[in-house]
Design a protein around this motif. Structure first.
Motif, PDB file in Angstrom:
ATOM      1  N   GLY A  29      -9.668  15.081  -3.470  1.00 25.55           N
ATOM      2  CA  GLY A  29     -10.586  14.760  -4.551  1.00 25.55           C
ATOM      3  C   GLY A  29     -11.053  13.400  -3.991  1.00 25.55           C
ATOM      4  O   GLY A  29     -10.782  12.775  -5.608  1.00 25.55           O
ATOM      5  N   ALA A  30     -11.030  12.959  -3.326  1.00 22.20           N
ATOM      6  CA  ALA A  30     -11.491  11.201  -3.190  1.00 22.20           C
ATOM      7  C   ALA A  30     -12.378  11.365  -2.870  1.00 22.20           C
ATOM      8  O   ALA A  30     -14.125  12.253  -2.315  1.00 22.20           O
ATOM      9  CB  ALA A  30     -10.207  11.140  -1.699  1.00 22.20           C
ATOM     10  N   VAL A  31     -13.322  10.146  -3.443  1.00 21.68           N
ATOM     11  CA  VAL A  31     -14.463   9.558  -3.476  1.00 21.68           C
ATOM     12  C   VAL A  31     -14.788   8.823  -2.628  1.00 21.68           C
ATOM     13  O   VAL A  31     -13.605   7.223  -2.841  1.00 21.68           O
ATOM     14  CB  VAL A  31     -15.371   9.940  -4.749  1.00 21.68           C
ATOM     15  CG1 VAL A  31     -14.333   9.245  -6.090  1.00 21.68           C
ATOM     16  CG2 VAL A  31     -16.385   9.534  -4.647  1.00 21.68           C
ATOM     17  N   ASP A  32     -15.765   7.949  -2.130  1.00 16.64           N
ATOM     18  CA  ASP A  32     -15.863   7.075  -1.180  1.00 16.64           C
ATOM     19  C   ASP A  32     -17.047   6.338  -1.231  1.00 16.64           C
ATOM     20  O   ASP A  32     -18.789   7.327  -0.758  1.00 16.64           O
ATOM     21  CB  ASP A  32     -15.155   7.129  -0.048  1.00 16.64           C
ATOM     22  CG  ASP A  32     -15.454   6.093   0.687  1.00 16.64           C
ATOM     23  OD1 ASP A  32     -14.849   4.376   0.900  1.00 16.64           O
ATOM     24  OD2 ASP A  32     -15.822   5.777   2.043  1.00 16.64           O
ATOM     25  N   SER A  47     -34.830  -5.170 -17.245  1.00 13.60           N
ATOM     26  CA  SER A  47     -34.204  -4.207 -16.065  1.00 13.60           C
ATOM     27  C   SER A  47     -32.934  -5.167 -16.165  1.00 13.60           C
ATOM     28  O   SER A  47     -32.795  -5.954 -16.383  1.00 13.60           O
ATOM     29  CB  SER A  47     -35.320  -4.403 -15.284  1.00 13.60           C
ATOM     30  OG  SER A  47     -35.543  -5.910 -14.458  1.00 13.60           O
ATOM     31  N   GLY A  48     -32.595  -4.845 -14.422  1.00 10.83           N
ATOM     32  CA  GLY A  48     -31.049  -5.502 -14.227  1.00 10.83           C
ATOM     33  C   GLY A  48     -30.685  -4.489 -13.307  1.00 10.83           C
ATOM     34  O   GLY A  48     -30.770  -3.495 -12.952  1.00 10.83           O
ATOM     35  N   SER A  49     -29.265  -4.906 -12.874  1.00 10.49           N
ATOM     36  CA  SER A  49     -28.364  -4.455 -12.080  1.00 10.49           C
ATOM     37  C   SER A  49     -27.238  -3.500 -12.913  1.00 10.49           C
ATOM     38  O   SER A  49     -27.145  -3.553 -13.936  1.00 10.49           O
ATOM     39  CB  SER A  49     -27.132  -5.405 -11.468  1.00 10.49           C
ATOM     40  OG  SER A  49     -26.397  -6.316 -12.416  1.00 10.49           O
ATOM     41  N   ALA A  50     -26.927  -2.843 -12.367  1.00  7.39           N
ATOM     42  CA  ALA A  50     -25.656  -1.403 -12.470  1.00  7.39           C
ATOM     43  C   ALA A  50     -25.103  -1.847 -12.366  1.00  7.39           C
ATOM     44  O   ALA A  50     -24.779  -1.568 -10.820  1.00  7.39           O
ATOM     45  CB  ALA A  50     -26.624  -0.087 -13.349  1.00  7.39           C
ATOM     46  N   THR A  51     -23.394  -1.333 -12.499  1.00  9.50           N
ATOM     47  CA  THR A  51     -22.298  -1.293 -11.798  1.00  9.50           C
ATOM     48  C   THR A  51     -21.966   0.108 -12.157  1.00  9.50           C
ATOM     49  O   THR A  51     -21.852   0.463 -13.437  1.00  9.50           O
ATOM     50  CB  THR A  51     -20.774  -1.993 -11.937  1.00  9.50           C
ATOM     51  OG1 THR A  51     -21.622  -3.173 -11.303  1.00  9.50           O
ATOM     52  CG2 THR A  51     -20.034  -1.404 -11.417  1.00  9.50           C
ATOM     53  N   LEU A  52     -21.464   1.269 -11.129  1.00  9.51           N
ATOM     54  CA  LEU A  52     -21.124   2.776 -10.885  1.00  9.51           C
ATOM     55  C   LEU A  52     -19.532   3.204 -10.669  1.00  9.51           C
ATOM     56  O   LEU A  52     -19.112   2.184  -9.172  1.00  9.51           O
ATOM     57  CB  LEU A  52     -22.385   3.623 -10.317  1.00  9.51           C
ATOM     58  CG  LEU A  52     -23.301   3.532 -10.791  1.00  9.51           C
ATOM     59  CD1 LEU A  52     -24.435   2.363 -10.391  1.00  9.51           C
ATOM     60  CD2 LEU A  52     -24.314   4.825 -10.976  1.00  9.51           C
ATOM     61  N   LYS A  53     -19.262   3.533 -11.294  1.00 10.46           N
ATOM     62  CA  LYS A  53     -17.584   3.914 -11.181  1.00 10.46           C
ATOM     63  C   LYS A  53     -17.365   5.207 -10.240  1.00 10.46           C
ATOM     64  O   LYS A  53     -17.590   5.470 -12.223  1.00 10.46           O
ATOM     65  CB  LYS A  53     -16.614   3.463 -11.583  1.00 10.46           C
ATOM     66  CG  LYS A  53     -16.192   2.014 -11.559  1.00 10.46           C
ATOM     67  CD  LYS A  53     -15.938   1.153 -12.436  1.00 10.46           C
ATOM     68  CE  LYS A  53     -15.630   0.023 -12.502  1.00 10.46           C
ATOM     69  NZ  LYS A  53     -15.018  -1.117 -13.406  1.00 10.46           N
ATOM     70  N   ALA A  54     -17.386   6.156  -9.638  1.00  6.14           N
ATOM     71  CA  ALA A  54     -17.011   7.663  -9.281  1.00  6.14           C
ATOM     72  C   ALA A  54     -15.570   7.664  -9.262  1.00  6.14           C
ATOM     73  O   ALA A  54     -14.751   6.904  -8.942  1.00  6.14           O
ATOM     74  CB  ALA A  54     -17.581   7.671  -8.051  1.00  6.14           C
ATOM     75  N   ALA A  55     -15.075   8.976 -10.072  1.00  4.88           N
ATOM     76  CA  ALA A  55     -14.062   9.277  -9.381  1.00  4.88           C
ATOM     77  C   ALA A  55     -13.922  10.836  -9.945  1.00  4.88           C
ATOM     78  O   ALA A  55     -15.079  11.647 -10.037  1.00  4.88           O
ATOM     79  CB  ALA A  55     -12.854   9.740 -10.716  1.00  4.88           C
ATOM     80  N   GLN A  56     -13.357  12.070  -8.509  1.00  2.00           N
ATOM     81  CA  GLN A  56     -13.773  12.753  -8.659  1.00  2.00           C
ATOM     82  C   GLN A  56     -12.107  13.825  -8.922  1.00  2.00           C
ATOM     83  O   GLN A  56     -10.751  13.769  -8.790  1.00  2.00           O
ATOM     84  CB  GLN A  56     -13.536  13.574  -6.945  1.00  2.00           C
ATOM     85  CG  GLN A  56     -13.759  14.870  -7.191  1.00  2.00           C
ATOM     86  CD  GLN A  56     -14.340  14.732  -5.371  1.00  2.00           C
ATOM     87  OE1 GLN A  56     -14.209  13.771  -4.868  1.00  2.00           O
ATOM     88  NE2 GLN A  56     -14.232  16.551  -5.306  1.00  2.00           N
ATOM     89  N   ASN A  57     -11.808  14.969  -9.217  1.00  2.00           N
ATOM     90  CA  ASN A  57     -11.325  15.779  -9.791  1.00  2.00           C
ATOM     91  C   ASN A  57     -11.447  17.471  -9.304  1.00  2.00           C
ATOM     92  O   ASN A  57     -11.953  17.557  -9.632  1.00  2.00           O
ATOM     93  CB  ASN A  57     -10.539  15.979 -11.056  1.00  2.00           C
ATOM     94  CG  ASN A  57      -9.456  16.867 -11.307  1.00  2.00           C
ATOM     95  OD1 ASN A  57      -8.242  17.635 -10.206  1.00  2.00           O
ATOM     96  ND2 ASN A  57      -8.599  16.969 -12.178  1.00  2.00           N
ATOM     97  N   GLY A  58     -11.230  18.214  -8.041  1.00  2.00           N
ATOM     98  CA  GLY A  58     -11.276  19.229  -7.298  1.00  2.00           C
ATOM     99  C   GLY A  58     -13.223  19.356  -7.614  1.00  2.00           C
ATOM    100  O   GLY A  58     -13.810  18.208  -6.972  1.00  2.00           O
ATOM    101  N   THR A  59     -13.867  20.410  -8.356  1.00  2.06           N
ATOM    102  CA  THR A  59     -15.320  20.496  -7.960  1.00  2.06           C
ATOM    103  C   THR A  59     -16.103  19.350  -9.218  1.00  2.06           C
ATOM    104  O   THR A  59     -16.695  19.917  -9.340  1.00  2.06           O
ATOM    105  CB  THR A  59     -15.453  21.720  -8.039  1.00  2.06           C
ATOM    106  OG1 THR A  59     -15.191  22.372  -9.635  1.00  2.06           O
ATOM    107  CG2 THR A  59     -15.359  22.451  -6.601  1.00  2.06           C
ATOM    108  N   GLY A  60     -15.626  19.135 -10.265  1.00  2.00           N
ATOM    109  CA  GLY A  60     -15.687  17.957 -11.575  1.00  2.00           C
ATOM    110  C   GLY A  60     -15.706  16.590 -11.070  1.00  2.00           C
ATOM    111  O   GLY A  60     -14.717  15.552 -10.186  1.00  2.00           O
ATOM    112  N   ALA A  61     -16.102  15.798 -11.120  1.00  3.85           N
ATOM    113  CA  ALA A  61     -16.175  14.598 -11.049  1.00  3.85           C
ATOM    114  C   ALA A  61     -17.198  13.605 -12.529  1.00  3.85           C
ATOM    115  O   ALA A  61     -17.727  14.329 -13.183  1.00  3.85           O
ATOM    116  CB  ALA A  61     -17.706  14.129  -9.515  1.00  3.85           C
ATOM    117  N   THR A  62     -16.110  11.602 -12.361  1.00  9.87           N
ATOM    118  CA  THR A  62     -17.441  11.845 -13.498  1.00  9.87           C
ATOM    119  C   THR A  62     -17.587  10.322 -12.529  1.00  9.87           C
ATOM    120  O   THR A  62     -17.144   9.517 -12.058  1.00  9.87           O
ATOM    121  CB  THR A  62     -16.123  10.986 -14.579  1.00  9.87           C
ATOM    122  OG1 THR A  62     -14.960  10.938 -13.850  1.00  9.87           O
ATOM    123  CG2 THR A  62     -15.261  12.320 -15.268  1.00  9.87           C
TER     124      THR A  62
END
Length: 155
Positions: A29-32, A47-62
């Motif tokens: 479940g690693a995301v890179d 308008s402006g910048s955005a920061t996204l943080k991803a995580a994974q658990n099996g086939t589910g991701a957030t």
């Protein structure tokens, strides 16, 4: 007795190989990368910048998202922001991550939302394309104006 020692050595060797394989195997479940940035254009909302943080658990991701492109005009309660993040999937298709799990937002603060939930498959490569936020019946649509850096999320 000789057969007993041979069997024991064989079992120990197999055990060492199995443990070595577990230590060297990538985490399930690693995301890179886990964090990426990009710019959004949200029309008259800013308008402006955005920061996204991803995580994974099996086939589910957030994905959690925070952007200075939109600020809260008034205090917004937790769970009041309905968000849909559309991402380019593997360079050709799209997929969406949705949710309404925002923290409470004081007036004037950048909008934060997430975790937004989606489904992924091994090897999926996702880059943010657009964001749609609905707050108090008002819809704000933001489009990415830059590439996601350092690159797409690979699950």
């Amino acid at each position: 007795m000789r057969h007993g020692r041979l069997a024991l050595r064989s079992a120990l060797g197999t055990g060492v190989l199995a443990v070595s394989a577990l230590v060297l195997a990538p985490a399930a479940g690693a995301v890179d990368p886990q964090t990426a940035t990009l710019d959004f254009e949200c029309g008259s909302y800013g308008s402006g910048s955005a920061t996204l943080k991803a995580a994974q658990n099996g086939t589910g991701a957030t994905i959690e998202l925070s952007t200075a492109a939109i600020t809260a005009p008034i205090p917004i309660g937790a769970g009041a922001v309905n968000s849909t993040l559309t991402l380019t999937k593997n360079g050709t298709g799209t997929t969406t991550f949705t949710g309404n799990a925002n923290p409470a937002l004081p007036a004037g603060s950048p909008v934060s939302t997430g975790p937004l939930n989606g489904t992924v498959a091994p090897g999926d490569s996702l880059s943010a394309k657009s964001l749609r936020i609905v707050v108090f019946g008002i819809t704000v649509t933001c489009n990415a104006t830059s590439e996601q850096k350092p690159g797409p999320f690979v699950f």
